[in-house]
Design an enzyme around this catalytic site. Structure first.
Site, PDB file in Angstrom:
ATOM      1  N   ASN A 107       0.886  -1.056   0.062  1.00  0.00           N
ATOM      2  CA  ASN A 107       0.172   0.132  -0.008  1.00  0.00           C
ATOM      3  C   ASN A 107       0.841   1.225  -0.073  1.00  0.00           C
ATOM      4  OD1 ASN A 107      -2.537   1.755   0.339  1.00  0.00           O
ATOM      5  ND2 ASN A 107      -1.893   2.150   2.380  1.00  0.00           N
ATOM      6  N   HIS A 109       0.609   5.008   1.388  1.00  0.00           N
ATOM      7  CA  HIS A 109      -0.236   5.941   2.288  1.00  0.00           C
ATOM      8  C   HIS A 109       0.571   7.297   2.381  1.00  0.00           C
ATOM      9  CE1 HIS A 109      -2.506   6.779   5.903  1.00  0.00           C
ATOM     10  NE2 HIS A 109      -1.698   7.257   6.270  1.00  0.00           N
ATOM     11  N   SER A 136       4.401   7.148   2.593  1.00  0.00           N
ATOM     12  CA  SER A 136       5.041   5.665   2.993  1.00  0.00           C
ATOM     13  C   SER A 136       4.470   4.839   2.304  1.00  0.00           C
ATOM     14  CB  SER A 136       4.998   5.454   4.376  1.00  0.00           C
ATOM     15  OG  SER A 136       4.897   6.536   5.298  1.00  0.00           O
ATOM     16  N   ASP A 145      -2.821   0.589   8.187  1.00  0.00           N
ATOM     17  CA  ASP A 145      -1.601   1.370   8.031  1.00  0.00           C
ATOM     18  C   ASP A 145      -0.507   1.121   9.152  1.00  0.00           C
ATOM     19  OD1 ASP A 145      -4.119   3.991   7.147  1.00  0.00           O
ATOM     20  OD2 ASP A 145      -3.011   2.587   5.939  1.00  0.00           O
TER      21      ASP A 145
HETATM   22  N1  LIG Z   1      -6.625  -4.289   6.980  1.00  0.00           N
HETATM   23  C1  LIG Z   1      -5.860  -3.158   6.123  1.00  0.00           C
HETATM   24  N2  LIG Z   1      -6.582  -2.582   5.310  1.00  0.00           N
HETATM   25  C2  LIG Z   1      -6.259  -1.325   4.376  1.00  0.00           C
HETATM   26  C3  LIG Z   1      -4.865  -1.166   4.838  1.00  0.00           C
HETATM   27  C4  LIG Z   1      -4.080  -1.453   5.656  1.00  0.00           C
HETATM   28  O1  LIG Z   1      -3.093  -1.203   6.176  1.00  0.00           O
HETATM   29  N3  LIG Z   1      -4.756  -2.719   6.505  1.00  0.00           N
HETATM   30  N4  LIG Z   1      -4.596   0.219   4.125  1.00  0.00           N
HETATM   31  C5  LIG Z   1      -5.610   0.861   3.634  1.00  0.00           C
HETATM   32  C6  LIG Z   1      -5.437   2.202   2.693  1.00  0.00           C
HETATM   33  N5  LIG Z   1      -5.772   3.396   3.419  1.00  0.00           N
HETATM   34  C7  LIG Z   1      -4.661   4.026   3.723  1.00  0.00           C
HETATM   35  O2  LIG Z   1      -3.498   4.035   3.242  1.00  0.00           O
HETATM   36  C8  LIG Z   1      -7.025   3.358   4.086  1.00  0.00           C
HETATM   37  C9  LIG Z   1      -8.065   3.119   3.186  1.00  0.00           C
HETATM   38  C10 LIG Z   1      -9.395   3.512   3.687  1.00  0.00           C
HETATM   39  C11 LIG Z   1      -9.757   3.919   5.142  1.00  0.00           C
HETATM   40  C12 LIG Z   1     -11.199   3.834   5.450  1.00  0.00           C
HETATM   41  O3  LIG Z   1     -11.424   4.427   6.599  1.00  0.00           O
HETATM   42  N6  LIG Z   1     -12.113   3.181   4.737  1.00  0.00           N
HETATM   43  C13 LIG Z   1     -13.488   3.223   4.963  1.00  0.00           C
HETATM   44  C14 LIG Z   1     -14.334   3.968   3.839  1.00  0.00           C
HETATM   45  C15 LIG Z   1     -13.706   5.404   3.476  1.00  0.00           C
HETATM   46  C16 LIG Z   1     -14.234   5.874   2.036  1.00  0.00           C
HETATM   47  O4  LIG Z   1     -15.162   5.053   1.330  1.00  0.00           O
HETATM   48  O5  LIG Z   1     -14.049   6.964   1.739  1.00  0.00           O
HETATM   49  C17 LIG Z   1     -13.847   1.948   5.379  1.00  0.00           C
HETATM   50  O6  LIG Z   1     -13.387   0.846   4.628  1.00  0.00           O
HETATM   51  O7  LIG Z   1     -15.149   1.774   5.809  1.00  0.00           O
HETATM   52  C18 LIG Z   1      -8.470   4.236   5.904  1.00  0.00           C
HETATM   53  C19 LIG Z   1      -7.122   4.047   5.330  1.00  0.00           C
HETATM   54  C20 LIG Z   1      -6.479   0.035   2.592  1.00  0.00           C
HETATM   55  N7  LIG Z   1      -7.135  -1.010   3.567  1.00  0.00           N
HETATM   56  N1  LIG Z   2      -5.424   5.922   2.882  1.00  0.00           N
HETATM   57  C1  LIG Z   2      -5.331   5.635   1.555  1.00  0.00           C
HETATM   58  C2  LIG Z   2      -5.094   6.971   0.648  1.00  0.00           C
HETATM   59  O1  LIG Z   2      -5.607   7.954   1.139  1.00  0.00           O
HETATM   60  N2  LIG Z   2      -4.272   6.866  -0.342  1.00  0.00           N
HETATM   61  C3  LIG Z   2      -3.865   8.076  -1.053  1.00  0.00           C
HETATM   62  O2  LIG Z   2      -5.067   8.091  -1.959  1.00  0.00           O
HETATM   63  C4  LIG Z   2      -4.406   8.772  -3.047  1.00  0.00           C
HETATM   64  C5  LIG Z   2      -4.990   7.939  -4.527  1.00  0.00           C
HETATM   65  O3  LIG Z   2      -4.643   9.037  -5.539  1.00  0.00           O
HETATM   66  P1  LIG Z   2      -4.537   8.293  -7.024  1.00  0.00           P
HETATM   67  O4  LIG Z   2      -5.896   7.602  -7.133  1.00  0.00           O
HETATM   68  O5  LIG Z   2      -4.629   9.277  -7.796  1.00  0.00           O
HETATM   69  O6  LIG Z   2      -3.569   7.148  -7.006  1.00  0.00           O
HETATM   70  C6  LIG Z   2      -3.060   8.783  -2.880  1.00  0.00           C
HETATM   71  O7  LIG Z   2      -2.273  10.172  -2.604  1.00  0.00           O
HETATM   72  C7  LIG Z   2      -2.638   7.800  -2.063  1.00  0.00           C
HETATM   73  O8  LIG Z   2      -1.633   7.913  -0.979  1.00  0.00           O
END
Ligand SMILES: Nc1nc2c(c(=O)[nH]1)N[C@@H](CN(C=O)c1ccc(C(=O)N[C@@H](CCC(=O)O)C(=O)O)cc1)CN2
Ligand SMILES: NCC(=O)N[C@@H]1O[C@H](COP(=O)([O-])[O-])[C@@H](O)[C@H]1O
Length: 218
Positions: A107, A109, A136, A145
């Site tokens: 991922n 982040h 990251s 994360d």
């Molecule tokens: N088990 C894990 N799942 C995910 C990870 C992880 O490290 N462990 N990374 C995320 C990516 N991410 C940030 O980098 C992230 C994505 C989504 C959410 C979140 O709160 N999602 C909500 C919905 C939000 C929306 O639809 O806008 C949800 O799933 O209910 C937090 C962090 C990917 N998954």
């Molecule tokens: N928590 C997950 C998160 O926020 N990820 C972030 O979403 C953007 C996606 O942009 P993109 O669709 O243009 O690649 C990126 O900046 C990524 O780091």
């Protein structure tokens, strides 16, 4: 050549950087499929334009997070990938899904983990008055994360910055570090053991490398 499946939820600019890196040979891999949990997103058009298979699997079509992840896993496994890459994929994944892809689930982040896990990272860093921010690349674990960090990149936040300026500055670094980490994985140089990441069989620093060290081998 390694086979990569990319999961997205929107614009797909990180996906585009990965597609371009595969096309140039920087990554010894191909993006065989792209899966979005949201319909009508630019990322799916980017996938089709690059010749990848583009799937839309809306999470709203499933009654539970587990049922969605099971369907997502079945679709991913139909492509038999060596690596699954989250690139702006905005769904929290179930422990069962994460365990199934352990060691081959990455991922990007938009913060310097462990700071600002979760969402709205740029706003939180700006509101906190941080002068240094960044992004990251980490292996994905059950802890949101919280997985082992492979590589980070730092950017400044200036007092006069608007959100778009910070977002674009971080994006620019994302497009550099994510293809590099994927290149390492496809070279067989990067692997995960629990909550540790290893590059060339050496454990990576707790928060990975940082771009200002420039010590990592391209
Ligand atoms: N088990 C894990 N799942 C995910 C990870 C992880 O490290 N462990 N990374 C995320 C990516 N991410 C940030 O980098 C992230 C994505 C989504 C959410 C979140 O709160 N999602 C909500 C919905 C939000 C929306 O639809 O806008 C949800 O799933 O209910 C937090 C962090 C990917 N998954
Ligand atoms: N928590 C997950 C998160 O926020 N990820 C972030 O979403 C953007 C996606 O942009 P993109 O669709 O243009 O690649 C990126 O900046 C990524 O780091």
């Amino acid at each position: 050549m390694k086979s990569i499946v990319v999961l997205i939820s929107g614009n797909g600019s990180n996906l585009q950087a990965i597609l371009d890196a595969c096309a140039s040979g920087f990554i010894d891999g191909e993006v065989c499929a792209v899966i979005s949990n949201k319909a009508n997103v630019l990322g799916l058009d980017r996938a089709k334009e690059a010749g990848s298979i583009a799937h839309c699997l809306p999470h709203q079509d499933y009654p539970t997070r587990h049922s969605y992840d099971q369907a997502l896993q079945q679709l991913i496994d139909s492509h038999k990938p060596d690596l699954v890459v989250l690139a702006g994929f905005m769904r929290i994944l179930t422990p069962e899904f994460v365990q199934h892809y352990s060691g081959k689930l990455l991922n990007i982040h938009p913060s310097l983990l462990p700071k600002y896990q979760g969402l709205h990272t740029h706003q939180r860093a700006m509101e906190a008055g941080d002068s240094i921010h960044g992004c990251s690349v980490h292996f994905v674990t059950e802890e949101l994360d919280g997985g082992p960090v492979v590589l980070q990149a730092r950017v400044p936040i200036f007092p006069e910055d608007e959100l778009t300026a910070v977002t674009e500055r971080v994006h620019e670094q994302e497009y550099s570090i994510y293809p590099l980490v994927i290149r390492w994985f496809c070279q067989g140089r990067l692997h995960q053991e629990g909550n540790l990441a290893f590059l060339d069989n050496e454990p990576l620093p707790e928060h990975g490398y940082a771009n200002d060290d420039d010590e990592y081998d391209l």
